[in-house]
Motif scaffolding. Structure first.
Motif, PDB file in Angstrom:
ATOM      1  N   HIS A 265       0.841  -1.202   0.000  1.00  0.00           N
ATOM      2  CA  HIS A 265       0.000   0.000   0.000  1.00  0.00           C
ATOM      3  C   HIS A 265       0.872   1.246   0.000  1.00  0.00           C
ATOM      4  CE1 HIS A 265      -3.866  -1.932   0.446  1.00  0.00           C
ATOM      5  NE2 HIS A 265      -3.459  -2.621   1.512  1.00  0.00           N
ATOM      6  N   SER A 266       0.261   2.378  -0.327  1.00  0.00           N
ATOM      7  CA  SER A 266       0.987   3.649  -0.375  1.00  0.00           C
ATOM      8  C   SER A 266       1.585   4.020   0.985  1.00  0.00           C
ATOM      9  CB  SER A 266       0.059   4.770  -0.862  1.00  0.00           C
ATOM     10  OG  SER A 266      -1.045   4.906   0.026  1.00  0.00           O
ATOM     11  N   TRP A 267       1.027   3.495   2.076  1.00  0.00           N
ATOM     12  CA  TRP A 267       1.554   3.790   3.419  1.00  0.00           C
ATOM     13  C   TRP A 267       2.626   2.801   3.854  1.00  0.00           C
ATOM     14  CZ3 TRP A 267      -3.533   2.579   2.353  1.00  0.00           C
ATOM     15  CH2 TRP A 267      -3.972   1.327   2.740  1.00  0.00           C
ATOM     16  N   GLY A 268       2.994   1.872   2.945  1.00  0.00           N
ATOM     17  CA  GLY A 268       4.123   0.980   3.195  1.00  0.00           C
ATOM     18  C   GLY A 268       3.765  -0.405   3.705  1.00  0.00           C
ATOM     19  N   GLN A 269       2.527  -0.633   4.062  1.00  0.00           N
ATOM     20  CA  GLN A 269       2.136  -1.963   4.555  1.00  0.00           C
ATOM     21  C   GLN A 269       1.998  -2.936   3.392  1.00  0.00           C
ATOM     22  OE1 GLN A 269      -1.881  -2.536   5.987  1.00  0.00           O
ATOM     23  NE2 GLN A 269      -1.191  -4.034   7.509  1.00  0.00           N
ATOM     24  N   LYS A 270       2.578  -4.151   3.579  1.00  0.00           N
ATOM     25  CA  LYS A 270       2.446  -5.222   2.602  1.00  0.00           C
ATOM     26  C   LYS A 270       1.269  -6.104   3.014  1.00  0.00           C
ATOM     27  CE  LYS A 270       7.365  -5.498   1.551  1.00  0.00           C
ATOM     28  NZ  LYS A 270       8.540  -6.393   1.485  1.00  0.00           N
ATOM     29  N   VAL A 271       0.434  -6.480   2.027  1.00  0.00           N
ATOM     30  CA  VAL A 271      -0.726  -7.321   2.313  1.00  0.00           C
ATOM     31  C   VAL A 271      -0.962  -8.333   1.203  1.00  0.00           C
ATOM     32  CG1 VAL A 271      -1.893  -5.539   3.684  1.00  0.00           C
ATOM     33  CG2 VAL A 271      -2.443  -5.779   1.266  1.00  0.00           C
ATOM     34  N   ILE A 272      -1.617  -9.411   1.591  1.00  0.00           N
ATOM     35  CA  ILE A 272      -2.062 -10.438   0.666  1.00  0.00           C
ATOM     36  C   ILE A 272      -3.481 -10.814   1.086  1.00  0.00           C
ATOM     37  CG2 ILE A 272      -1.001 -12.259   2.071  1.00  0.00           C
ATOM     38  CD1 ILE A 272      -0.544 -13.838  -0.486  1.00  0.00           C
TER      39      ILE A 272
END
Length: 120
Positions: free
Chosen positions: A97-104
Motif C-alpha cells: 500500500h501507499s503507506w508501506g504496509q504489505k498485504v495479501i
C-alpha cells in the motif's frame, strides 16, 4: 461489554481446523460437536448446523467481511501458504500500500476472505 468471538461457517470443520492450525497456529480450545472454538477467538461452525439455525442458504465468497492477521515475515508466510495449499484462491497476491504496509488476500477453503498484512 466486549467482543468474545468471531464465527465463520465451514463445510468440513476438521479440514478448516487444520487449515487455521497450519497457517496461523490456531489451536483447538473447545470442540462442541459441530462448533469449534480456536485460540484467538475464532469459531468454526458446521455449515449444516448454521443453515438449519438460520433457515437460509449460505453465501460463500460474499466479500462482506474478512479475517485480518498480521505477520512480520510476510514473504515466509506466503511461501508456507503456497507450499501447504498450492490451489489457494487469491484475491490479490502480495501488494504494498501507499503507506508501506504489505498485504495479501485470499479465500480459505470455504470462501471466507482472509487478509494477512505486515504490522503497521
Amino acid at each position: 461489554m466486549k467482543l468474545k468471538n468471531v464465527l465463520i461457517v465451514v463445510k468440513d470443520i476438521e479440514k478448516s481446523r487444520q487449515f487455521y492450525k497450519d497457517l496461523f497456529g490456531l489451536d483447538l480450545v473447545l470442540d462442541n460437536n459441530g462448533n469449534m472454538i480456536l485460540t484467538e477467538g475464532l469459531v468454526l461452525q458446521d455449515e449444516k448446523i448454521w443453515k438449519k439455525f438460520l433457515g437460509k442458504e449460505i453465501v460463500q465468497q460474499n466479500n462482506a467481511c474478512e479475517l485480518y492477521f498480521e505477520e512480520e515475515n510476510i514473504e515466509a508466510f506466503i511461501e508456507k501458504l503456497e507450499q501447504s495449499y498450492p490451489s489457494i484462491q487469491y484475491v490479490n497476491k502480495l501488494i504494498t500500500h501507499s503507506w508501506g504496509q504489505k498485504v495479501i488476500r485470499f479465500y480459505d477453503p470455504d470462501g471466507n476472505l482472509i487478509e494477512v498484512g505486515t504490522p503497521m
